[in-house]
Design an enzyme around this catalytic site. Structure first.
Site, PDB file in Angstrom:
ATOM      1  N   TYR A 141       0.820  -1.211   0.000  1.00  0.00           N
ATOM      2  CA  TYR A 141       0.000   0.000   0.000  1.00  0.00           C
ATOM      3  C   TYR A 141       0.862   1.273   0.000  1.00  0.00           C
ATOM      4  O   TYR A 141       0.375   2.357  -0.298  1.00  0.00           O
ATOM      5  CB  TYR A 141      -0.940   0.049   1.220  1.00  0.00           C
ATOM      6  CG  TYR A 141      -2.028  -1.002   1.197  1.00  0.00           C
ATOM      7  CD1 TYR A 141      -2.300  -1.743   0.056  1.00  0.00           C
ATOM      8  CD2 TYR A 141      -2.802  -1.257   2.316  1.00  0.00           C
ATOM      9  CE1 TYR A 141      -3.291  -2.699   0.033  1.00  0.00           C
ATOM     10  CE2 TYR A 141      -3.804  -2.221   2.304  1.00  0.00           C
ATOM     11  CZ  TYR A 141      -4.040  -2.946   1.157  1.00  0.00           C
ATOM     12  OH  TYR A 141      -5.026  -3.895   1.139  1.00  0.00           O
ATOM     13  N   LYS A 192       3.339 -15.227   1.643  1.00  0.00           N
ATOM     14  CA  LYS A 192       3.351 -16.097   0.469  1.00  0.00           C
ATOM     15  C   LYS A 192       4.806 -16.317   0.076  1.00  0.00           C
ATOM     16  O   LYS A 192       5.260 -15.895  -0.999  1.00  0.00           O
ATOM     17  CB  LYS A 192       2.579 -15.441  -0.678  1.00  0.00           C
ATOM     18  CG  LYS A 192       1.074 -15.372  -0.449  1.00  0.00           C
ATOM     19  CD  LYS A 192       0.355 -16.671  -0.726  1.00  0.00           C
ATOM     20  CE  LYS A 192       0.294 -16.969  -2.205  1.00  0.00           C
ATOM     21  NZ  LYS A 192      -0.291 -18.296  -2.473  1.00  0.00           N
ATOM     22  N   ASP A 225      -3.019 -17.770   1.751  1.00  0.00           N
ATOM     23  CA  ASP A 225      -4.233 -18.335   1.144  1.00  0.00           C
ATOM     24  C   ASP A 225      -4.739 -19.519   1.962  1.00  0.00           C
ATOM     25  O   ASP A 225      -5.948 -19.695   2.160  1.00  0.00           O
ATOM     26  CB  ASP A 225      -3.998 -18.719  -0.329  1.00  0.00           C
ATOM     27  CG  ASP A 225      -2.750 -19.553  -0.544  1.00  0.00           C
ATOM     28  OD1 ASP A 225      -1.863 -19.559   0.341  1.00  0.00           O
ATOM     29  OD2 ASP A 225      -2.634 -20.197  -1.594  1.00  0.00           O
ATOM     30  N   ASP A 249      -5.180  -6.961   5.902  1.00  0.00           N
ATOM     31  CA  ASP A 249      -6.409  -6.241   5.565  1.00  0.00           C
ATOM     32  C   ASP A 249      -7.522  -7.252   5.283  1.00  0.00           C
ATOM     33  O   ASP A 249      -8.642  -7.167   5.806  1.00  0.00           O
ATOM     34  CB  ASP A 249      -6.114  -5.396   4.308  1.00  0.00           C
ATOM     35  CG  ASP A 249      -7.171  -4.347   4.051  1.00  0.00           C
ATOM     36  OD1 ASP A 249      -8.158  -4.296   4.794  1.00  0.00           O
ATOM     37  OD2 ASP A 249      -7.013  -3.583   3.080  1.00  0.00           O
ATOM     38  N   ASP A 253     -10.579  -8.825   8.084  1.00  0.00           N
ATOM     39  CA  ASP A 253     -12.003  -8.663   7.757  1.00  0.00           C
ATOM     40  C   ASP A 253     -12.702 -10.018   7.742  1.00  0.00           C
ATOM     41  O   ASP A 253     -13.833 -10.155   8.217  1.00  0.00           O
ATOM     42  CB  ASP A 253     -12.175  -8.002   6.378  1.00  0.00           C
ATOM     43  CG  ASP A 253     -12.258  -6.484   6.491  1.00  0.00           C
ATOM     44  OD1 ASP A 253     -12.028  -5.959   7.605  1.00  0.00           O
ATOM     45  OD2 ASP A 253     -12.535  -5.817   5.488  1.00  0.00           O
TER      46      ASP A 253
END
Ligand code: NAD
Length: 367
Positions: A141, A192, A225, A249, A253
């Site tokens: 980001y 990852k 994942d 993020d 959530d």
């Protein structure tokens, strides 16, 4: 010792839920002998209306001088068309940046009384208590270079850069290991590493930090994942999850929705030890219900509990507040967002009053 608190109600339901936090603070101050020095300021749309600026230097300076900042929510349709640089959310982003808040803590807890509010089966989420620690100031980001370029052949290319340094990984890793020591002593680190160099570095640095300083804490590595899948399959396997800005993020959530309602979700953002932390509910200003006394104040009150625990060294009072919230829910008292058959629906202030009544009862019993 007097705790310096800065309160920023913000916009919409932020103002309503913060009034209930005030009630709790007043009660704690008069009944449990904790001294607060409370200042209040404007942020977001309220500050744009008053100062044409979503966060003034004066308000920021007051935040810096505090032990903790409690925020309601910012934004709303009234400010949808203001200049992008001074929109309500810019005030919040500036506050997070200026306070150097690099670790975002998002608990996902399922209160027994709300086990049916989750979309997952009760047996999967009962007793759930996970803490996600998300790196907040680095990663894709913020990484450079970034942009959209014209390739000149009718095509364009959009690009962002995922970047992490040893120091950025270590400092958020330390927060996660320290918190795990006070919980169930397990950290799951997610990245990852199989396809990203930044993920490989993340895994190596967390492993080295663990070996050097936190050998007593159980550490497991998991691809992000897979973590997304495991959160739905068997969430109880997790205690503390630490991960980068992007994966955090998404995973935070996802985890928060295991619990059912936005009105129940607190959060904390921490910087260097000793710097003020920022405590705020996960929800926004909810313009659809603002001004109607329908908002659930528990997410913000539980954020205050996190402030008591992480910034003010008042862990026992934090426990009392959380237990009182649990007892109120067990008694069937509910705001509209978590209403269930057979329960008693109350307004925002009704929920605050019920919580104070519960604190009073528990105190009387203990005396
Ligand atoms: P929202 O979180 O404000 O609301 C989403 C839905 O959840 C709404 O139906 C709302 O009524 C409900 N809800 C939220 N909090 C609740 C509570 N405490 N009790 C009961 N119901 C609750 O998200 P949104 O509608 O996408 O955004 C509204 C505004 O808030 C926008 O301007 C957005 O930019 C802003 N926002 C701010 C923050 C923040 O201040 N940190 C976070 C998210 C959104």
């Amino acid at each position: 010792m007097t705790h310096k608190l800065m309160i920023l109600p913000g916009d919409g339901i932020g103002v309503e839920v913060m009034a209930e936090v005030r009630k709790v603070l007043n009660w704690l101050q008069s009944e449990s002998g904790i001294a607060f020095d409370i200042s209040e300021g404007l942020i977001g749309g309220a500050s744009i209306d008053a100062h044409k600026n979503p966060l003034t230097d004066e308000t920021l300076a007051q935040c810096r001088k505090s032990d903790a900042v409690i925020l309601g929510a910012v934004g709303g349709p009234k400010w949808a068309d203001v200049d992008y640089a001074i929109r309500p959310e810019a005030g919040l982003l500036r506050l997070r940046k200026e306070l150097g808040l690099f670790a975002n803590l998002r608990p996902a807890m399922v209160f027994d009384a709300l086990v049916d509010a989750s979309t997952l089966k009760p047996e999967i989420v009962k007793g759930l208590d996970i803490l996600i620690v998300r790196e907040l100031t680095g990663g894709v980001y913020f990484g450079e270079p970034r942009g959209i370029e014209d390739l000149g052949n009718g095509q364009r290319r959009g690009f962002n850069t995922q970047t992490y340094t040893t120091e950025e990984i270590q400092r958020v890793g330390r927060v996660a290991f320290e918190l795990a020591r006070k919980r169930r002593n397990k950290v799951t680190s997610c990245e990852k590493a199989n396809v990203m160099e930044s993920g490989k570095l993340w895994r190596e640095e967390i492993t080295a930090l663990h070996k050097a300083e936190y050998g007593d804490v159980e550490l497991e590595h998991m691809y992000a994942d897979n973590c997304a899948m495991q959160l739905l399959r068997r969430p109880s396997q997790f205690d503390v999850i630490v991960t980068d800005n992007l994966f955090g993020d998404i995973l935070s959530d996802e985890a928060s929705m295991l619990t059912g309602s936005l009105g129940m979700l607190p959060s904390a953002s921490l910087g260097k030890p000793g710097a003020p932390g920022l405590y705020e509910p996960v929800h926004g200003s909810a313009p659809d219900i603002a001004g109607q006394g329908k908002a659930n104040p528990l997410a913000t009150i539980l954020s205050l509990a996190m402030a008591l625990r992480y910034s003010l060294n008042e862990g026992k009072t934090a426990d009392r507040l959380e237990q009182a919230a649990q007892a109120v829910l067990n008694s069937g008292t509910r705001t509209a967002d978590i209403m269930a058959p057979g329960c008693r629906q109350v307004s925002t202030s009704g929920m605050g009053d019920a919580l104070i009544e519960q604190l009073r009862k528990t105190k009387a019993k203990a005396a």
